[in-house]
Design an enzyme around this catalytic site. Structure first.
Site, short mmCIF file in Angstrom:
data_model
loop_
_atom_site.label_atom_id
_atom_site.label_comp_id
_atom_site.label_asym_id
_atom_site.label_seq_id
_atom_site.Cartn_x
_atom_site.Cartn_y
_atom_site.Cartn_z
N ASP A 148 0.86 -1.18 0.00
CA ASP A 148 0.00 0.00 0.00
C ASP A 148 0.90 1.24 0.00
OD1 ASP A 148 0.89 -0.18 2.60
OD2 ASP A 148 -1.08 0.00 3.53
N TYR A 173 3.10 4.64 0.72
CA TYR A 173 3.86 5.14 1.86
C TYR A 173 2.94 6.02 2.71
CZ TYR A 173 8.10 3.97 -0.86
OH TYR A 173 9.09 3.33 -1.57
N PHE A 202 6.13 2.06 -4.60
CA PHE A 202 7.55 2.27 -4.26
C PHE A 202 8.10 3.62 -4.70
CE2 PHE A 202 7.14 -2.40 -4.52
CZ PHE A 202 7.50 -2.73 -3.22
N HIS A 224 11.00 -9.13 0.14
CA HIS A 224 10.63 -7.72 -0.01
C HIS A 224 11.85 -6.83 0.23
CE1 HIS A 224 8.49 -3.93 0.83
NE2 HIS A 224 7.48 -4.46 0.18
#
Length: 213
Positions: free
Chosen positions: A56, A58, A69, A178
Site C-alpha cells: 500500500d 507510503y 515504491f 521484499h
C-alpha cells in the site's frame, strides 16, 4: 484511467464507486492525494510489459504519488525500501543510478507500479485493507494475465505480492523477499530482478526496460 483500462475494467466500476464513497466519507486524511490514486493506470493497458506489486502507499506525508515504491524526485531522505531497490539496481546492472529515484520514468516505458491497496491513512500503513482495494486489484491482475500472457513479466517482492502468483499463471513471475529493511538481506539483495526481467522480455520478443532513474 486511460480509456483502455476503463474498457477492460468496466465491470469494476460499481466497486470503484463504492470505494470512492468510502473515501469521501472518511473522517481523516489519506494518501496519496485523490487525484493521484489511479495514477498507475494512466498508461495504455497494451503498453504494459512489467508489473511490480507493492502493498500500500507510503503513509508518510508527501511520499505517496500513486505508483508503488515511487516518490517525487525532491523527496529526501528516500524511504528505506526504495533506497534498497536502488542499491539492488546498482549492483544488478553494474552502473550508478541517481539518488533521486524517479521511478515514474519506468512507468512511461510500460512498468505498471501497482499497489495492492491504493490508499491508506496518513501516518498509518495498512489502514485501508478492508475497503475493497484487494477485490479491485484482483480484477486488474486477471485482466493483465488474460490480455498480456507471456508478454508480461511480474516482479513479486514479499509474501503478500506472491499471493498473486497463481493469478499470473500465464506470465513470467520473478519472486524474492521484499526490499524493506526487515527482509532485504533475506533474499532481495542479490536477486537481480532488473537484469532477469530484461532477459525474460527479450525472450518474449519484447524490448528491454531502461531502468535508469
Amino acid at each position: 484511467m486511460h480509456p483502455s483500462w476503463q474498457a477492460a475494467l468496466a465491470s469494476a466500476r460499481p466497486l470503484l464507486e463504492n470505494i470512492e464513497a468510502k473515501l469521501n466519507a472518511h473522517p481523516g486524511e489519506f494518501v496519496p492525494p485523490i487525484h493521484q490514486v489511479m495514477r498507475a493506470f494512466e498508461q495504455p493497458l497494451d503498453d504494459v510489459r512489467v508489473l511490480i506489486v507493492g502493498q500500500d502507499p507510503y503513509p508518510t506525508a508527501g511520499h505517496a504519488i500513486g505508483l508503488s515504491f515511487a516518490v517525487n524526485p525532491d523527496v529526501k531522505p528516500l524511504p528505506r525500501s526504495l533506497k534498497n531497490i536502488l542499491i539492488e539496481l546498482r549492483d544488478d546492472l553494474g552502473k550508478a543510478v541517481s539518488v533521486g529515484g524517479d521511478l515514474a520514468r519506468w512507468s512511461s516505458q510500460g512498468v505498471l507500479l501497482l499497489n495492492r491497496h491504493l490508499t491508506t491513512d496518513l501516518a498509518e500503513a495498512g489502514a485501508h485493507t478492508q475497503i475493497g482495494w484487494a477485490d479491485f486489484t484482483d480484477q486488474v491482475i486477471t485482466v493483465l494475465n488474460r490480455k498480456l500472457g507471456r508478454k508480461l513479466v511480474a516482479i513479486l517482492w514479499g509474501a503478500q505480492a506472491q499471493q498473486l502468483t497463481g493469478a499470473l499463471c500465464d506470465c513470467t513471475v520473478l519472486s524474492s523477499a521484499h526490499p524493506s529493511p526487515l527482509s532485504a538481506r533475506r533474499g532481495f539483495f542479490g536477486s537481480k530482478p532488473f537484469s532477469r526481467t530484461n532477459q525474460a522480455l527479450i525472450q518474449a520478443g519484447e524490448q528491454p526496460i531502461d531502468w535508469s532513474c
